[in-house]
Design an enzyme around this catalytic site. Structure first.
Site, PDB file in Angstrom:
ATOM      1  N   GLN A 166       0.775  -1.060  -0.028  1.00 27.86           N
ATOM      2  CA  GLN A 166      -0.332   0.024   0.004  1.00 27.86           C
ATOM      3  C   GLN A 166       0.820   1.242   0.089  1.00 27.86           C
ATOM      4  OE1 GLN A 166      -3.062  -0.207   3.189  1.00 27.86           O
ATOM      5  NE2 GLN A 166      -2.831  -2.530   2.947  1.00 27.86           N
ATOM      6  N   CYS A 284      -0.889   5.691   7.796  1.00 31.45           N
ATOM      7  CA  CYS A 284       0.126   6.568   7.189  1.00 31.45           C
ATOM      8  C   CYS A 284      -0.270   8.199   7.493  1.00 31.45           C
ATOM      9  CB  CYS A 284       0.347   6.320   5.884  1.00 31.45           C
ATOM     10  SG  CYS A 284       1.850   7.342   5.534  1.00 31.45           S
ATOM     11  N   LYS A 428       0.409   4.598  12.309  1.00 34.75           N
ATOM     12  CA  LYS A 428      -0.016   3.242  11.782  1.00 34.75           C
ATOM     13  C   LYS A 428       0.435   3.186  10.377  1.00 34.75           C
ATOM     14  CE  LYS A 428      -4.102   3.086  14.252  1.00 34.75           C
ATOM     15  NZ  LYS A 428      -3.555   2.012  15.283  1.00 34.75           N
ATOM     16  N   THR A 429       1.740   2.546  10.377  1.00 34.50           N
ATOM     17  CA  THR A 429       2.553   2.346   9.196  1.00 34.50           C
ATOM     18  C   THR A 429       3.146   0.919   8.945  1.00 34.50           C
ATOM     19  OG1 THR A 429       4.619   3.219  10.011  1.00 34.50           O
ATOM     20  CG2 THR A 429       3.374   4.738   9.045  1.00 34.50           C
ATOM     21  N   ALA A 430       3.411   0.456   7.814  1.00 35.59           N
ATOM     22  CA  ALA A 430       4.013  -0.725   7.537  1.00 35.59           C
ATOM     23  C   ALA A 430       5.240  -0.650   8.403  1.00 35.59           C
ATOM     24  CB  ALA A 430       4.267  -0.989   5.898  1.00 35.59           C
ATOM     25  N   CYS A 463       7.460   7.589   8.312  1.00 37.37           N
ATOM     26  CA  CYS A 463       6.527   8.358   7.166  1.00 37.37           C
ATOM     27  C   CYS A 463       7.386   9.076   6.103  1.00 37.37           C
ATOM     28  CB  CYS A 463       5.663   9.436   7.889  1.00 37.37           C
ATOM     29  SG  CYS A 463       4.052   9.748   6.744  1.00 37.37           S
TER      30      CYS A 463
HETATM   31  P1  FAD Z   1      -3.102  -4.771   6.177  1.00 33.57           P
HETATM   32  O1  FAD Z   1      -1.647  -4.400   5.461  1.00 33.57           O
HETATM   33  O2  FAD Z   1      -4.187  -3.670   5.640  1.00 33.57           O
HETATM   34  O3  FAD Z   1      -3.597  -5.984   6.176  1.00 33.57           O
HETATM   35  C1  FAD Z   1      -4.781  -6.329   7.026  1.00 33.57           C
HETATM   36  C2  FAD Z   1      -5.160  -7.671   6.441  1.00 33.57           C
HETATM   37  O4  FAD Z   1      -6.217  -8.202   7.036  1.00 33.57           O
HETATM   38  C3  FAD Z   1      -5.713  -7.564   5.037  1.00 33.57           C
HETATM   39  O5  FAD Z   1      -5.258  -8.211   4.108  1.00 33.57           O
HETATM   40  C4  FAD Z   1      -7.460  -7.855   5.390  1.00 33.57           C
HETATM   41  O6  FAD Z   1      -7.827  -8.609   4.080  1.00 33.57           O
HETATM   42  C5  FAD Z   1      -7.361  -8.885   6.217  1.00 33.57           C
HETATM   43  N1  FAD Z   1      -8.513  -9.107   7.036  1.00 33.57           N
HETATM   44  C6  FAD Z   1      -9.231  -7.824   7.430  1.00 33.57           C
HETATM   45  N2  FAD Z   1     -10.406  -8.284   8.321  1.00 33.57           N
HETATM   46  C7  FAD Z   1     -10.275  -9.807   8.240  1.00 33.57           C
HETATM   47  C8  FAD Z   1     -11.043 -10.865   8.802  1.00 33.57           C
HETATM   48  N3  FAD Z   1     -12.235 -10.689   9.175  1.00 33.57           N
HETATM   49  N4  FAD Z   1     -10.578 -11.926   8.748  1.00 33.57           N
HETATM   50  C9  FAD Z   1      -9.259 -12.263   8.265  1.00 33.57           C
HETATM   51  N5  FAD Z   1      -8.746 -11.134   7.687  1.00 33.57           N
HETATM   52  C10 FAD Z   1      -9.109 -10.058   7.509  1.00 33.57           C
HETATM   53  N6  FAD Z   1       3.156   2.790   5.631  1.00 33.57           N
HETATM   54  C11 FAD Z   1       4.383   3.166   5.570  1.00 33.57           C
HETATM   55  O7  FAD Z   1       5.203   2.383   6.448  1.00 33.57           O
HETATM   56  N7  FAD Z   1       5.057   4.071   4.779  1.00 33.57           N
HETATM   57  C12 FAD Z   1       4.285   4.604   3.904  1.00 33.57           C
HETATM   58  O8  FAD Z   1       4.888   5.391   3.053  1.00 33.57           O
HETATM   59  C13 FAD Z   1       2.887   4.313   3.724  1.00 33.57           C
HETATM   60  N8  FAD Z   1       2.110   5.160   3.088  1.00 33.57           N
HETATM   61  C14 FAD Z   1       0.645   4.603   2.760  1.00 33.57           C
HETATM   62  C15 FAD Z   1      -0.051   5.125   1.726  1.00 33.57           C
HETATM   63  C16 FAD Z   1      -1.485   4.658   1.712  1.00 33.57           C
HETATM   64  C17 FAD Z   1      -2.193   5.356   0.352  1.00 33.57           C
HETATM   65  C18 FAD Z   1      -1.888   3.635   2.496  1.00 33.57           C
HETATM   66  C19 FAD Z   1      -3.160   3.076   1.837  1.00 33.57           C
HETATM   67  C20 FAD Z   1      -0.945   3.261   3.463  1.00 33.57           C
HETATM   68  C21 FAD Z   1       0.220   3.705   3.659  1.00 33.57           C
HETATM   69  N9  FAD Z   1       1.000   2.943   4.585  1.00 33.57           N
HETATM   70  C22 FAD Z   1       2.414   3.483   4.810  1.00 33.57           C
HETATM   71  C23 FAD Z   1       0.328   2.164   5.388  1.00 33.57           C
HETATM   72  C24 FAD Z   1       0.663   0.805   5.394  1.00 33.57           C
HETATM   73  O9  FAD Z   1       0.110   0.314   4.355  1.00 33.57           O
HETATM   74  C25 FAD Z   1      -0.121  -0.009   6.528  1.00 33.57           C
HETATM   75  O10 FAD Z   1       0.225   0.597   7.993  1.00 33.57           O
HETATM   76  C26 FAD Z   1       0.034  -1.241   6.656  1.00 33.57           C
HETATM   77  O11 FAD Z   1      -0.251  -2.051   5.295  1.00 33.57           O
HETATM   78  C27 FAD Z   1      -0.492  -2.071   7.883  1.00 33.57           C
HETATM   79  O12 FAD Z   1      -0.456  -3.613   7.886  1.00 33.57           O
HETATM   80  P2  FAD Z   1      -1.607  -4.422   8.584  1.00 33.57           P
HETATM   81  O13 FAD Z   1      -1.243  -5.718   8.475  1.00 33.57           O
HETATM   82  O14 FAD Z   1      -1.873  -3.685   9.915  1.00 33.57           O
HETATM   83  O15 FAD Z   1      -2.793  -4.228   7.610  1.00 33.57           O
END
Ligand code: FAD
Length: 530
Positions: A166, A284, A428-430, A463
């Site tokens: 993302q 982010c 909230k970031t990757a 970020c």
């Molecule tokens: P996600 O990667 O969103 O994964 C969550 C997963 O859980 C999904 O695959 C979903 O399908 C699954 N899920 C949801 N509900 C259920 C359920 N009930 N049962 C089973 N599975 C489920 N981060 C950075 O570090 N640097 C950046 O520059 C940056 N820029 C960004 C720009 C944008 C436009 C966006 C959208 C995000 C950005 N981020 C950035 C943020 C980063 O992408 C997120 O913080 C990161 O992906 C969070 O990881 P996560 O595993 O928590 O969530």
């Protein structure tokens, strides 16, 4: 010709011809899958001919040639699973018509596929560790765990067939990255020896160490990691959802819409562009303003910037949550002549009329302001998914109630949380999830072994603010806004726009994501012992 539906969305059949394509479309198929090598028989149509006819009829096409004399081995079956996932995508109505000479090879491959290790374990309904969510945090945690203790049985529960990087969507919206490079199949990122359960979780039952899947299957665990990320609540703003992707309304927060942002930026020669930022927390902290800067930079380079008035509506009281970075960002707001409106929340969109309505706090009073726009970039309000919000695992705001340092649930000690869903104050970031994953792996294993938790998380988040195409302000900070630069100032000074940081954002971080973070290669993390 033999035709046998093997499930509601998968049919085995004998050789097809190009003339069959319109009929298959009518019958509701969305994809053709060929498992037959070319030239098995003299009259056999070539796969390329079928592919061309399928594409012309609007069908997807997948190819995995299998010889009839060979039993498909596991690698081949996993490749087949990837192709099937790709053909299905996120389309709930996807139906695949798979063919070989007689349909026999398809049937055998399909049966073997169902018997792959991951599926066997689901039948057992019992794992050492269950990870809910196969996004950035879930996969990184699975990889860190299996690397430390390969004998664990681990299940990742993830309903989506695709996995996205993302953070690069901002670059896609700025015309600096291909959207396709941000997407891979979920199967391809699943660590080896981890079982992928291709379902959504519908309920958490931490009192008896179980979760429930959408098909009512109950799965039990010794330890649970919640990694569901955040829900994008486009539907919380009346009028928005139905106009997304048209009428000049876009969002870099969706894979399919980020290219539309760039299309709009390129098409706009004069008029009004509005960008919004929702109330915190959202993914982010810098992404909403990254869209502003990259758009303005493109307009300035095309010399149309004087004809475009740009407004940035921020629901909160500050341009950026960590005050040390505000001066450098304000210098860009001024340089691009952006009308910055703080405490201004988007509450309604009328796509046909091209108007956006805001609720603004001005001198203690609430004002309702409706603006005309030519382009509207929306970052939606966000929340924990309902399944978390409504569970015993949630805090008062609906996020996973974990200790901010150990990332262990405050009540259920065999439950941990990673990524955006946790109720902590980090960005909230990757970048945050990358640091959290190995800490959770260590602390979870310690819990299973009845040892003290060895590691703590310092709130690190990164970020990279794309202030121009070619320059990034790299904001890195932890709990309480504490500055946490990863590089010495002479390489990257976080308060100055940097070309090196742009290179890191565009090339370095995606490489680290796919090849290190998701693979359990824990580089440059500097983990802290308790
Ligand atoms: P996600 O990667 O969103 O994964 C969550 C997963 O859980 C999904 O695959 C979903 O399908 C699954 N899920 C949801 N509900 C259920 C359920 N009930 N049962 C089973 N599975 C489920 N981060 C950075 O570090 N640097 C950046 O520059 C940056 N820029 C960004 C720009 C944008 C436009 C966006 C959208 C995000 C950005 N981020 C950035 C943020 C980063 O992408 C997120 O913080 C990161 O992906 C969070 O990881 P996560 O595993 O928590 O969530």
């Amino acid at each position: 010709m033999s035709v046998e539906p093997l499930s509601a969305d998968f049919t085995a059949a004998g050789q097809v011809t190009v003339d069959d394509m319109p009929r298959l479309v009518k019958e509701g198929y969305t994809a053709i899958l060929c498992l037959r090598p070319d030239d098995e028989e003299p009259e056999q149509p070539k796969a390329a001919e079928i592919a061309a006819a399928a594409e012309a009829a609007g069908l997807q096409f997948g190819l995995l040639p299998m010889r009839s004399s060979e039993r498909p081995h596991e690698d081949m079956l996993r490749r087949l699973q990837n192709i099937i996932n790709d053909l299905k995508g996120d389309d709930a109505k996807a139906r695949i018509y798979a063919y070989c000479r007689s349909g026999g090879r398809v049937r055998i491959a399909y049966d073997l596929l169902r018997a792959l290790p991951g599926r066997k374990h689901v039948a057992a309904h019992k794992f050492d560790v269950v990870i809910v969510g196969g996004g950035s945090g879930g996969i990184a945690t699975a990889a860190s765990l299996i690397k430390r203790r390969p004998e664990l049985t681990i299940a990742v529960i993830e309903p989506a067939a695709a996995h996205y990087y993302q953070p690069a969507w901002t670059l896609v919206g700025g015309g600096a990255y291909s959207k396709h490079a941000t997407k891979r199949t979920e199967a391809s990122v699943m660590p080896k020896d981890v079982n992928w359960v291709h379902h959504a979780v519908t309920a958490f039952r931490p009192e008896n160490d179980t979760i429930l899947l959408e098909d009512e299957t109950e799965i039990s665990y010794k330890a649970l990691v919640v990694a569901t990320g955040l829900r994008l609540n486009f539907d919380a703003i009346p009028g928005l959802e139905e106009t997304l992707g048209k009428n000049g309304v876009t969002s870099n927060y969706r894979y399919d819409l980020a290219p539309y942002t760039w299309e709009l930026v390129q098409g706009l020669k004069a008029g009004k562009a509005i960008f919004t930022q929702p109330p915190a927390p959202f993914k982010c902290a810098g992404a909403p303003q990254k869209a502003v800067y990259l758009s303005c930079d493109a307009w300035a380079k095309r010399r149309v910037n004087d004809a475009i008035s740009v407004e940035f509506d921020v629901a909160g009281p500050a341009l950026f949550g960590v005050k040390d970075f505000v001066p450098v960002l304000m210098s860009y707001i001024q340089r691009y002549k952006v009308d910055l409106q703080l405490n201004s929340k988007l509450v309604h969109v009328d796509g046909d009329a091209k108007t956006a309505t805001f609720e603004r706090q001005v001198a203690g009073k609430t004002e309702i302001v409706t603006q005309q726009f030519d382009m509207l970039h929306v970052v939606p309000p966000q929340s924990a998914p309902k399944v978390v919000r409504e569970s015993a695992l949630a805090n008062a705001e609906g996020y996973l109630a974990v200790d901010p340092q150990t990332l262990q649930h405050i009540t259920f000690k065999n439950v941990f949380g990673v990524g955006d869903v946790i109720g902590t104050s980090n960005a909230k970031t990757a970048a945050a999830a990358r640091k959290q994953a190995p800490i959770i792996a260590e602390n979870l294993l310690a819990t299973m072994d009845s040892r003290d938790l060895p590691y703590i998380y310092d709130g690190y988040g990164g970020c990279p603010l794309t202030v121009e195409n070619g320059k990034v302000v790299l904001a890195e900070f932890g709990y309480g806004g504490k500055l946490m630069p990863s590089f010495p100032k002479w390489i990257i000074n976080g308060f100055k726009p940097s070309r090196v940081a742009w290179t890191l954002k565009k090339y370095g971080l995606p490489f680290i994501y796919w090849n290190a973070m998701l693979k359990g290669r824990e580089i440059m993390l500097g983990l802290k012992r308790r």
